[in-house]
Design an enzyme around this catalytic site. Structure first.
Site, PDB file in Angstrom:
ATOM      1  N   ASP A 299       0.806  -1.227   0.000  1.00 22.93           N
ATOM      2  CA  ASP A 299       0.000   0.000   0.000  1.00 22.93           C
ATOM      3  C   ASP A 299       0.836   1.272   0.000  1.00 22.93           C
ATOM      4  O   ASP A 299       0.302   2.355  -0.285  1.00 22.93           O
ATOM      5  CB  ASP A 299      -0.948   0.016   1.204  1.00 22.93           C
ATOM      6  CG  ASP A 299      -2.203  -0.819   0.961  1.00 22.93           C
ATOM      7  OD1 ASP A 299      -2.444  -1.204  -0.192  1.00 22.93           O
ATOM      8  OD2 ASP A 299      -2.931  -1.086   1.935  1.00 22.93           O
ATOM      9  N   LYS A 326      -6.523  -3.689  -7.044  1.00 20.14           N
ATOM     10  CA  LYS A 326      -6.984  -2.739  -6.042  1.00 20.14           C
ATOM     11  C   LYS A 326      -8.088  -1.854  -6.634  1.00 20.14           C
ATOM     12  O   LYS A 326      -8.719  -2.223  -7.626  1.00 20.14           O
ATOM     13  CB  LYS A 326      -5.809  -1.901  -5.532  1.00 20.14           C
ATOM     14  CG  LYS A 326      -4.755  -2.702  -4.785  1.00 20.14           C
ATOM     15  CD  LYS A 326      -5.264  -3.163  -3.434  1.00 20.14           C
ATOM     16  CE  LYS A 326      -4.172  -3.815  -2.612  1.00 20.14           C
ATOM     17  NZ  LYS A 326      -4.617  -4.181  -1.256  1.00 20.14           N
TER      18      LYS A 326
END
Length: 415
Positions: A299, A326
C-alpha cells in the site's frame, strides 16, 4: 471536485497532525466486535471504508427468505472480503453483498471457494467469481481449508476472523510463498488480544474456537498508511523540516510501519515520543536508485514511487502483484500519471522501475481513478511544482481530513 496545489513553501516549524485509527485494525476489530459484542473500541478510523463496514454490520437483516437484504459496500474492498465471511456464518440470514462497478471487477472467487469448502452457501448474482454475491448464512461445522499463499491477505484474514466462532475453529493451509505476512500477523495478534489461541507454523495456521469473551476496551493505533504521505512531504522538504503525528506505537502490528526504515534512505529520521512520532528531515543524502521488495507493505508503493520521482531518484520496486486488483490497476495508473509529469517508467505484473529524472512538468492534472492512494501519493509533489489532483474527494475512503491537514502545514490549495 478537483484541487489545485500551488508550489508551496512549507512552514518550517513543528506541527501536530492527529491521524485516526488504522483502517486495517478498525475493520478487523469491527467484525470481531460484531461477533463478540463485549468488545469496546477506541480511536476507530473515520474512513469511508470503516464507516461502510460498520453500517453493513448494523443493517437489519431478515429471516424471511422472500426479503433478502441488499448491502452495498461501494469501493470498500476490505469490507467486501470480511463481510463475505461474516455473513456466511449468520445462521438463517440471507444477504446480497454488492458494490461499485469497479468492485464488481475485483475477484472474490478464491475466498468464496474456501468458504464453500467449509460448508458455506454462497452463489453469484451476475458474473462467476465476482460480486455481487448471495450469501445464505448457516452453521459451519467443517474446520479445514487450503488457499494459495500468494493471494490477498484479506482473503486469509476474513477466514481467520470468523474462525473462533466456528464449532471446531479453523486449520488453514497456505500453499506456496506467502504474501503480506504482516497483515496476517496483525489479524492473529488481534485475535490473541481478545483471548483466542492461535498458531502460525510455516504454512499452517490454526485458530482455536472461542465462543464467549470477557468485556474489553481496545485502543486502535493510528494508520501508518496515512502517515506515509507525511513521510513523503518531509522527504521532499528542506533540511530541518519536521512534523509530529499521533498516535503511534514502536511495536506496531501494521506492516506499513516499515516506513521508519525505508525513509531513512531519503534523509528522514523517526523519533518516538510517548504515543507520537516526530518526522525530521536531517540530510539530503540519497541513493542513485532505491531497490525495495514490498511484498509486506504494497500500500505504500505509490507513495515511495512518487517520493523518488520528486527527488530525482530512480527506483526498482518489486513484490507488487496485489496492486493489479486494487481500486484501480495501481501499477498502470502510476505509470500513466508519472509519465505525464515527465518520468520514464516501466511496469510488469509485480514491479515498477523508475529512471532518474532531472525535471518535473508543471500544472499537470493527475487522474485518481477513484483511488484514494493515487490522490494522496501525488499531493506532496506540490513542494516541488504546482499540481492538480482530480476527484480529490476520493481521499475520504481512508483519510477524510487529508486536504485540511495539508493546509494546516502550509500547502496552498484551491478547489
Amino acid at each position: 471536485m478537483n484541487v489545485k496545489l500551488q508550489q508551496s513553501t512549507i512552514n518550517n516549524q513543528q506541527s501536530l497532525i492527529r491521524i485516526t485509527g488504522s483502517k486495517s485494525e478498525t475493520n478487523r476489530l469491527l467484525l470481531l466486535q460484531a461477533l463478540h459484542p463485549n468488545l469496546v473500541l477506541e480511536n476507530t478510523s473515520n474512513s469511508d471504508d470503516s464507516v461502510l463496514m460498520l453500517k453493513a454490520i448494523q443493517k437489519p437483516t431478515t429471516d424471511n427468505r422472500q426479503q433478502t437484504t441488499v448491502i452495498d459496500i461501494h469501493h470498500a474492498g476490505t469490507a467486501m472480503r470480511f463481510l463475505t465471511a461474516y455473513f456466511a456464518i449468520q445462521v438463517g440470514k440471507e444477504v446480497i453483498l454488492t458494490g461499485s462497478s469497479r468492485m464488481k471487477e475485483r475477484p472474490i472467487k478464491i475466498l468464496v471457494e474456501a468458504l464453500q469448502q467449509l460448508g458455506a452457501e454462497i452463489s453469484y448474482e451476475e458474473n462467476e467469481g465476482f460480486p455481487p454475491i448471495r450469501i445464505k448464512g448457516k452453521k459451519i461445522t467443517q474446520n479445514k481449508v487450503a488457499l494459495p499463499a500468494n493471494v490477498s491477505s484479506q482473503y486469509i484474514s476474513a477466514l481467520l476472523l470468523i474462525a473462533p466462532k466456528l464449532e471446531k475453529g479453523l486449520e488453514l493451509t497456505l500453499e506456496g510463498e506467502i504474501t503480506s505476512i504482516p497483515y496476517i500477523k496483525m489479524t492473529l495478534a488481534l485475535l490473541n488480544e481478545i483471548g483466542v489461541e492461535t498458531s502460525f507454523i510455516q504454512n499452517q495456521i490454526t485458530v482455536k474456537p472461542l465462543h464467549t469473551i470477557n468485556s474489553q476496551l481496545l485502543t486502535i493505533e493510528s494508520d501508518w498508511s496515512s502517515a506515509s504521505y507525511w513521510y513523503s512531504i518531509i522527504a521532499l522538504s528542506p533540511i530541518g523540516t519536521q512534523i509530529t503525528l499521533s498516535s503511534y506505537k514502536q511495536n506496531s502490528l501494521q506492516g506499513d510501519a516499515s516506513l521508519v526504515e525505508i525513509y531513512k534512505s531519503f534523509g528522514v529520521e523517526t523519533f518516538f515520543k510517548g504515543n507520537s512520532i516526530v518526522l525530521h528531515k536531517i540530510n539530503n543524502l540519497k541513493p542513485d536508485t532505491l531497490n525495495l521488495k514490498l511484498n509486506n507493505s504494497p500500500d505504500i508503493a505509490q507513495t515511495i514511487a512518487v517520493t523518488c520521482f520528486g527527488l530525482g531518484l530512480g527506483c526498482n520496486l518489486t513484490g507488487l502483484h496485489t496492486l493489479k486488483i486494487k481500486e484501480t490497476d495501481r501499477l498502470e495508473a502510476l505509470k500513466t500519471e508519472l509519465t505525464k509529469l515527465g518520468a520514464k517508467v516501466l511496469v510488469t505484473n509485480d514491479s515498477l522501475i523508475l529512471e532518474n529524472s532531472i525535471s518535473i512538468n508543471e500544472n499537470i492534472a493527475i487522474s485518481t481513478y477513484q483511488d484514494h492512494r493515487m490522490a494522496m501519493a501525488f499531493a506532496p509533489l506540490a513542494i516541488k511544482t504546482s499540481i492538480i489532483i482530480e476527484e480529490a474527494e476520493v481521499v475520504s475512503k481512508s483519510y477524510p481530513t487529508f486536504w485540511e491537514d495539508l493546509e494546516k502545514f502550509g500547502f496552498q490549495i484551491s478547489k
